[in-house]
Design an enzyme around this catalytic site. Sequence first.
Site, PDB file in Angstrom:
ATOM      1  CE  LYS A  33     -30.108  49.766 -88.541  1.00 21.21           C
ATOM      2  NZ  LYS A  33     -30.096  48.449 -87.904  1.00 21.21           N
ATOM      3  CG  ASP A  64     -34.463  50.862 -90.783  1.00 26.82           C
ATOM      4  OD1 ASP A  64     -34.439  50.701 -92.020  1.00 26.82           O
ATOM      5  OD2 ASP A  64     -34.340  49.942 -89.972  1.00 26.82           O
ATOM      6  CG  ASP A 109     -32.355  43.795 -92.640  1.00 26.88           C
ATOM      7  OD1 ASP A 109     -31.557  44.561 -92.085  1.00 26.88           O
ATOM      8  OD2 ASP A 109     -33.575  44.037 -92.747  1.00 26.88           O
ATOM      9  CG  ASP A 136     -31.826  48.403 -84.552  1.00 30.03           C
ATOM     10  OD1 ASP A 136     -32.972  48.334 -85.033  1.00 30.03           O
ATOM     11  OD2 ASP A 136     -30.816  48.566 -85.261  1.00 30.03           O
ATOM     12  CG  ASP A 137     -37.767  48.937 -84.208  1.00 30.77           C
ATOM     13  OD1 ASP A 137     -38.352  49.776 -83.511  1.00 30.77           O
ATOM     14  OD2 ASP A 137     -38.281  48.373 -85.202  1.00 30.77           O
TER      15      ASP A 137
HETATM   16  C1  GLA Z   1     -34.782  46.978 -90.533  1.00 26.02           C
HETATM   17  C2  GLA Z   1     -33.287  47.119 -90.440  1.00 26.02           C
HETATM   18  C3  GLA Z   1     -32.757  46.261 -89.330  1.00 26.02           C
HETATM   19  C4  GLA Z   1     -33.408  46.652 -88.022  1.00 26.02           C
HETATM   20  C5  GLA Z   1     -34.923  46.554 -88.152  1.00 26.02           C
HETATM   21  C6  GLA Z   1     -35.620  47.110 -86.935  1.00 26.02           C
HETATM   22  O1  GLA Z   1     -35.147  45.740 -90.979  1.00 26.02           O
HETATM   23  O2  GLA Z   1     -32.690  46.796 -91.657  1.00 26.02           O
HETATM   24  O3  GLA Z   1     -31.356  46.379 -89.221  1.00 26.02           O
HETATM   25  O4  GLA Z   1     -33.021  47.950 -87.670  1.00 26.02           O
HETATM   26  O5  GLA Z   1     -35.385  47.279 -89.285  1.00 26.02           O
HETATM   27  O6  GLA Z   1     -36.971  47.046 -87.038  1.00 26.02           O
END
Ligand code: GLA
Length: 732
Positions: free
Chosen positions: A481, A483, A553, A373-374
Site C-alpha cells: 500500500k 501512501d 479514509d 499498515d503503518d
Molecule cells: C493514511 C491512509 C490510511 C492509513 C494511514 C496510516 O491516512 O489513508 O489508510 O494507511 O495513512 O498512517
Amino acid sequence: MISYNEKERIFHIYNKKISYYMHVNFEGAVETLYFGKFLPSLYNIDAIRKGDIDNNSSQYFDMNLEREFTHPDIYKEGIARNEISSHGGRDKRGAPIIISQKNGAFETDFRYFSFEIVEGLPVYSDIPYVRENGVKATTLRICYKERRRAVLVYENITILEDKDIVIKNFEIVNKSNEIVPITRAFSMQLDLPDNQYKIHHFPGRWAYEREHRVNDLVEGVQEVFSNKGRSSHEENPFVFLSENEATNTYGRVIGFNLVYSGNFMFRTYTDMLMGCHILYGIGDEDFRWMLNPKETFITPQAVIAYSEEGIDKMSQEFHSLIKEHIVPPEIDKIKKPLLFNSWEGCTFTFNTESMLSYVDDSTKIGSELFVLDDGWFGKRDDDTSGLGDWVLNENKINLQAVIDRCHKHGMKFGIWFEPEMVNPDSDLYRDYPQYALGDRKLPLTPHRHQFLLDFANQEVVDNIFHQMELILDKYPIDYIKWDNNRVTNEHFSNALDAEHQGEVYHRLMLGYYNLISRLRKKYPNIFFEGCASGGGRFDLGTLFYCPQIWASDETDPICRMFIQYNTSIGYPLSTIGSHVSNSKMTCYKTKAILALFGTYGLEMNPNVLTESEIEELCEIGDVYRKYHQEVIGNGTLYHLKSPQETNAMCMQSVSKDKSKSIVIYMNKFKEQQQYRFIKLKGLDEEKLYRNSLDNEVFSGAYYQEVGLNLSRKVLYEFDCELIILEEVGGEI
Ligand code: GLA
C-alpha cells in the site's frame, strides 16, 4: 483510422462511432473543424470556417515588406478554432504551449510543418501512458515548427478502433543549441463551436472526496485545477461537459482525464463567438522547464471520451479504457485476493502477539491477503516520527512470524510504505536534512509532522529504492500500500540551481513514477495499491502502476455511498478501494454490500466481532468470491439513482455476457410505502433471469421496462438491498 485529403488538406480521425476533422490552412494553422459523432464527410469545410465578423483578424503586417496584407484564405486568426493557439499575438484565448524567445519575448507561434500516420500508441519511459494492449490504435502525429526558434512540437492524436475515445498530447523538441525555457506545457486544446454545456467536476476534501458538482459553463474562464503537488482531494482530474439537457442516458457528453498525478489545470474559456476553448494539462503555476538542446519534453496524455447517449455511456468508455489500457493488465486479470487491512483496527498500537491474533481472526471473515499498515518500521508509534527509515522495528514486531502465520493460513501478506516522505524526527532526516523539499533558509510547513522528500533529486529516489529493496528482498511481500499523506507546499529543491526551480513540481512526479516503476520491474509479482490520505491521488497516473486506489479514509458507509458512487462516474469499480470497517453506522451486512461495489476488503479489529457479525461478513464474502470479478470487477456499470439527487443510491453491474447482474439499493432517509420500480439496464431482453429479491423469474425486457419491484415496503434509514439476478434456462 486516419485519412488525409491532400487536396483539401483535411485530416479525418475516426472509428465507427466518432469523427474528428481538422484542416491545415494556408497560414499553417491547423483548424479544428468537427469533433463528434461519426460523419463520413464534411462536404464543404468553408461553410464551417466562415464568419463575417472582425475583419481585423484577417490582416497581418509583413515586417520585411513593411506593408499590411490580408490572409489569402478566410482564416480568422484568434477566432478560428485551432489545435494550437498562438501566444502573445492576436489569439487571446490561451495557448497550450508557451516558450520564451531568445531575447525574452513571450510570443510563441507553432505552424504546421509535416505529419505522419503511425500504427499504435506512443510508449513513454518516464511517465505513465495509455497502453496499446493488443488493440488496434492509430496515431496522427502533426509536426509544428515555432516561427522564430528551432523548436518543434509534435501533436499526437490517437484513436482506438473500439472506443469512443481520443488520446492527445504534445511533445516539445528543442532542435536548437540553446536551452529553451517552456513556461506552459499543456497536453491539449479542444475548441468547440458552442458553450451550451454544463461542467461537471469532483471537488472535495480529506474524507469527503469527489462530490459531484455541476455548474453552467459561464462566459469567461472556468478552471478546475490542483496546485497541491498531487491530483488532490480538492479536485479530481476527471471532468466532463454535458449538453444542457443531457441525462444519464440521453444527450451529448464529453469527458476528460489526464494520465498524470500532479498539478493539473482544466480550463474552459468562452470566447466572443460563444465557442468553448478548452485547455488541459500540467498546471502551469510556477512551471518553467528549461529544455536542454536536443531534448524532448513529453506532456502527459489527455483522454477525451465522447458519448451521444448520456453520462453513463461516457463512464463506460472510461471504465473500459482504464481496465484495458491503463491499469497493469497482468494484475487486473487475476482474481484479486480478499484483503484485510490492520489500520482502522489498531492504528500504530500493536505488537507481534496482537498482530498474530489479527491474522488468525481475519481468516474467520474470509481474508486472503493480510496487510500490515503503518507503524512497523523505524521509530513509529505515532505519526510524529519514523518516516524515511524503512527498517523493521524488531522491538515492536516479528515480521517473519506474522508472515509465517499468514502463509500457514494460506494467506498472502502485504505491507504499508509512504516512500515520498520524511519526518524531521528520523535518522534519514538527521543524516541528510537537505533531502527534505524546501528552502532551508526559510521556515518549512510540516503537515502531519512530515516533510516531502525531494524526489526531484535522483539520489533521494535511489536512497529510498535501496531501503525498500532491503525489506522486499528479505521478506516475501505480495502487496504494497503506497501512501502519500501531505500536499506540496514549499517546492524548492536543494539539488537544483535557481533557473531549474520551475521544474520541481513535475520532477517530483517523475521521481514518484521512477521509483514505483523500478520496484514494479524488480518485483513484478507485487501488487501495488495507491493511497494519499485516502483518495488524494485518485488518478490515471497512479492507476497505471496500481490497479486500485484506497478511495477515502472515510469508511462510514453513509458518507462512503456518495464517495463510491461519484468516483465510479469516472473510474471502474475494480479500482475503487472499499473496505468494511468498524464504523458504528449500519450493520456489517450493509457495510459489506457497499464495499462490494468497489474492490471489497476488510479493515477493523477482527477480535471483537460477534458470531452474527462474522456470519454477515461471511455471507457477503461468499458473494464476493462467487460473483465479484465477473459481474462487478469486469462488468458494465449503470448508475440508476444518484444519492445526491434522490433519497437512494442505486447502481447495477452486469457481467459482460449478460448472464448475471448485481444491484445495490441503499436508502437514505426513512421512506413510507410507495411505488419503487427499479428499471434495470444492460440485460438481454430475451433472456430469463431469477432475482434474489423475491426469487421470481422475469425476462430482461420485463426488468428493463417494468422494473424490479421494491414497492410497498417501508424503507428505514440506510436500509440496503443487494439483489442478484442470474440467467435461468427456458423460454419466455
Ligand atoms: C493514511 C491512509 C490510511 C492509513 C494511514 C496510516 O491516512 O489513508 O489508510 O494507511 O495513512 O498512517
